[in-house]
Design a protein around this motif. Structure first.
Motif: not given
Length: 195
Positions: A23-51
């Motif tokens: 919903s923030m405009g991050i592609s599904e692939n990038h969102a999945q990778e970010a959640l994977f790499c941050t261990g599903n910790e939080s939205v904030e951790a995933a956003v930080s990973y993406v950027f």
């Protein structure tokens, strides 16, 4: 079984987090990778990973624009950062340097929160991973010149003078911190080398 080169292909992301990222405009692939790499910790951790990682990886800003902003370049959000210019002439040890950079970060952050200076920008910086860059300054005069330039440009800045309890004389100018959007901060510190 279909072969894949994505290590997170079988990973089950937190659906709520995934939906929020998309919903923030991050592609599904990038969102999945970010959640994977941050261990599903939080939205904030995933956003930080993406950027922090994915923007530099492929410069695919299209995947990171807010929904509906594809045709309106002027509406894309600004990117903010805080830079720290370390006085290398003092030859501070690693621990001392880290402590002085922390003083510079907290000092500028507190000052901006108290005065309300650029509160929206600071909130956006907080939300998108608090980008921070540590740079080499030549000496006290160099840091003071950059400080004055930031003041003239009305860019938030903070200059740390050490108490002198360890390693260096009291009153030594150790670190300059500068905060703003990428363009204005680069106008002040963009030519400096990484520490």
């Amino acid at each position: 079984m279909e072969a894949t080169n994505r290590p997170y292909a079988k990973f089950q992301p937190n659906e709520e987090y995934l939906e929020a990222l998309i919903s923030m405009g991050i592609s599904e692939n990038h969102a999945q990778e970010a959640l994977f790499c941050t261990g599903n910790e939080s939205v904030e951790a995933a956003v930080s990973y993406v950027f922090t990682n994915l923007l530099h990886e492929d410069n695919d800003d299209e995947n990171l624009m807010p929904p509906g902003a594809e045709n309106n370049v002027d509406e894309s959000p600004k990117r903010y950062k805080m830079t720290f210019v370390v006085n290398t002439a003092l030859k501070m040890g690693l621990g001392k340097t880290a402590a002085q950079v922390a003083h510079a970060c907290l000092g500028l952050y507190r000052e901006m929160r108290i005065t309300g200076d650029r509160e929206d920008a600071l909130n956006e910086w907080d939300y998108f991973g608090e980008k921070k860059i540590v740079l080499k300054g030549e000496n006290t005069e160099h840091l003071e010149a950059l400080f004055n330039k930031a003041k003239e440009m009305n860019v938030p800045c903070y200059l740390v003078s050490d108490a002198g309890h360890t390693q260096i004389p009291p009153g030594s100018v150790t670190v300059l911190s500068v905060f703003g959007d990428e363009e204005e901060v680069n106008a002040i510190t963009g030519t400096l080398s990484l520490l």
